[in-house]
Design a protein around this motif. Structure first.
Motif, PDB file in Angstrom:
ATOM      1  N   LEU A 123      99.984 -18.361 -18.030  1.00 16.69           N
ATOM      2  CA  LEU A 123     100.397 -17.736 -19.293  1.00 16.69           C
ATOM      3  C   LEU A 123      99.968 -18.563 -20.500  1.00 16.69           C
ATOM      4  O   LEU A 123     100.000 -18.076 -21.632  1.00 16.69           O
ATOM      5  N   ASN A 124      99.615 -19.838 -20.230  1.00 18.22           N
ATOM      6  CA  ASN A 124      99.192 -20.761 -21.281  1.00 18.22           C
ATOM      7  C   ASN A 124     100.312 -20.990 -22.308  1.00 18.22           C
ATOM      8  O   ASN A 124     100.098 -20.911 -23.517  1.00 18.22           O
ATOM      9  N   ILE A 125     101.522 -21.263 -21.798  1.00 13.81           N
ATOM     10  CA  ILE A 125     102.682 -21.439 -22.681  1.00 13.81           C
ATOM     11  C   ILE A 125     103.468 -22.696 -22.302  1.00 13.81           C
ATOM     12  O   ILE A 125     103.347 -23.219 -21.187  1.00 13.81           O
ATOM     13  N   SER A 126     104.270 -23.126 -23.268  1.00 13.34           N
ATOM     14  CA  SER A 126     105.289 -24.150 -23.032  1.00 13.34           C
ATOM     15  C   SER A 126     106.577 -23.658 -23.688  1.00 13.34           C
ATOM     16  O   SER A 126     106.528 -22.880 -24.654  1.00 13.34           O
ATOM     17  N   ASP A 141     103.642  -9.140 -22.263  1.00 11.53           N
ATOM     18  CA  ASP A 141     104.958  -8.613 -21.879  1.00 11.53           C
ATOM     19  C   ASP A 141     105.786  -9.642 -21.116  1.00 11.53           C
ATOM     20  O   ASP A 141     107.010  -9.707 -21.273  1.00 11.53           O
ATOM     21  N   ILE A 142     105.145 -10.459 -20.284  1.00  9.62           N
ATOM     22  CA  ILE A 142     105.860 -11.501 -19.548  1.00  9.62           C
ATOM     23  C   ILE A 142     106.379 -12.559 -20.518  1.00  9.62           C
ATOM     24  O   ILE A 142     107.549 -12.970 -20.448  1.00  9.62           O
ATOM     25  N   VAL A 143     105.519 -12.988 -21.430  1.00 11.19           N
ATOM     26  CA  VAL A 143     105.914 -14.016 -22.407  1.00 11.19           C
ATOM     27  C   VAL A 143     107.068 -13.519 -23.281  1.00 11.19           C
ATOM     28  O   VAL A 143     107.976 -14.279 -23.626  1.00 11.19           O
ATOM     29  N   LYS A 182     114.340 -24.262 -15.039  1.00 11.45           N
ATOM     30  CA  LYS A 182     113.874 -23.527 -13.856  1.00 11.45           C
ATOM     31  C   LYS A 182     112.556 -22.809 -14.172  1.00 11.45           C
ATOM     32  O   LYS A 182     111.620 -22.835 -13.365  1.00 11.45           O
ATOM     33  N   ILE A 183     112.488 -22.195 -15.346  1.00  6.12           N
ATOM     34  CA  ILE A 183     111.254 -21.506 -15.729  1.00  6.12           C
ATOM     35  C   ILE A 183     110.111 -22.511 -15.874  1.00  6.12           C
ATOM     36  O   ILE A 183     108.985 -22.273 -15.428  1.00  6.12           O
ATOM     37  N   ARG A 184     110.420 -23.653 -16.484  1.00  4.25           N
ATOM     38  CA  ARG A 184     109.400 -24.697 -16.637  1.00  4.25           C
ATOM     39  C   ARG A 184     108.850 -25.174 -15.296  1.00  4.25           C
ATOM     40  O   ARG A 184     107.698 -25.604 -15.193  1.00  4.25           O
ATOM     41  N   SER A 185     109.684 -25.083 -14.256  1.00  8.49           N
ATOM     42  CA  SER A 185     109.247 -25.544 -12.936  1.00  8.49           C
ATOM     43  C   SER A 185     108.190 -24.631 -12.319  1.00  8.49           C
ATOM     44  O   SER A 185     107.513 -25.010 -11.362  1.00  8.49           O
ATOM     45  N   VAL A 234     109.195 -20.026 -27.013  1.00  9.85           N
ATOM     46  CA  VAL A 234     107.927 -20.143 -26.300  1.00  9.85           C
ATOM     47  C   VAL A 234     106.832 -20.503 -27.302  1.00  9.85           C
ATOM     48  O   VAL A 234     106.745 -19.929 -28.388  1.00  9.85           O
ATOM     49  N   ARG A 235     106.015 -21.473 -26.906  1.00  4.31           N
ATOM     50  CA  ARG A 235     104.882 -21.871 -27.736  1.00  4.31           C
ATOM     51  C   ARG A 235     103.584 -21.664 -26.953  1.00  4.31           C
ATOM     52  O   ARG A 235     103.495 -22.034 -25.779  1.00  4.31           O
ATOM     53  N   ARG A 236     102.627 -21.062 -27.589  1.00  8.17           N
ATOM     54  CA  ARG A 236     101.306 -20.898 -26.969  1.00  8.17           C
ATOM     55  C   ARG A 236     100.585 -22.233 -26.964  1.00  8.17           C
ATOM     56  O   ARG A 236     100.522 -22.914 -28.006  1.00  8.17           O
ATOM     57  N   ASN A 237     100.038 -22.622 -25.851  1.00  6.26           N
ATOM     58  CA  ASN A 237      99.262 -23.866 -25.782  1.00  6.26           C
ATOM     59  C   ASN A 237      97.876 -23.637 -26.360  1.00  6.26           C
ATOM     60  O   ASN A 237      97.311 -22.546 -26.245  1.00  6.26           O
TER      61      ASN A 237
END
Length: 208
Positions: free
Chosen positions: A191-194, A161-163, A180-183, A204-207
């Motif tokens: 969340l294991n995302i970029s 839900d957050i992603v 800002k989110i990346r920070s 959003v990409r899952r790492n």
């Protein structure tokens, strides 16, 4: 609106919520007026010969119709209708908000204590798509702080839900906000995302 409906409750035995609506009211539940009229009428179901299961089904039936008007009524009106429904039949219903839990909204509620809730807070509760960047940021920084200070562990449903909200924000391609989110490295790692660029947009990409 105080409509008194005289009924023999035996006639409701084994009827579904839609069949009960047809017997009691019959008008389409597509306006504030009709929803409120039917909510008022349903007080007859609180008589002893109508099962609690039927009352619960009727509650959910009305709730679904209120949700169905989401695009045509104001958030405050939706909240008023839901509160009216709870006031009339909520005593008999354990799950008063039959929508699936949105875990981002649960964190949103925690991020905004009662003394910081404005009317746009209510709008988000009624429709998450109305959430502003400021509200997303406040909620994400709250979650990030919980991860840092209280060792918050996010389960898979919470992560999902957050992603989803971060992906919605990324889709607006506001580079300043995306940075800002990346920070919030603690959170994005949890969340294991970029957030990556795809052409002129971001997603959003899952790492791995």
């Amino acid at each position: 609106m105080d409509k008194e409906v005289s009924v023999d409750n035996n006639q409701f035995e084994k009827l579904s919520a839609s069949e009960i609506w047809e017997k009691l009211y019959g008008k389409e539940l597509v306006s504030k007026k009709h929803i409120l009229e039917y909510i008022e009428i349903t007080k007859v179901l609180k008589k002893e010969n109508v099962s609690e299961e039927q009352i619960k089904d009727t509650y959910n039936y009305i709730y679904e119709h209120i949700e169905g008007m989401k695009d045509s009524i104001k958030p405050n009106t939706m909240m008023y209708l839901k509160n009216s429904l709870r006031s009339q039949l909520g005593k008999y219903v354990k799950e008063k908000d039959p929508k699936p839990v949105n875990h981002f909204i649960e964190f949103f509620k925690e991020a905004y204590p009662e003394n910081k809730r404005r009317k746009d807070y209510t709008w988000v509760l009624m429709d998450i798509n109305s959430i502003s960047e400021e509200q997303i940021w406040t909620t994400l920084t709250y979650i990030n702080k919980e991860c840092l200070n209280n060792n918050l562990r996010l389960n898979s449903d919470q992560v999902k839900d957050i992603v989803k909200v971060i992906d919605m924000a990324a889709g607006k391609s506001d580079v300043k906000f995306i940075n800002k989110i990346r920070s919030l490295k603690q959170l994005t790692d949890r969340l294991n995302i970029s957030i990556v660029s795809v052409g002129e947009t971001f997603k959003v990409r899952r790492n791995r």
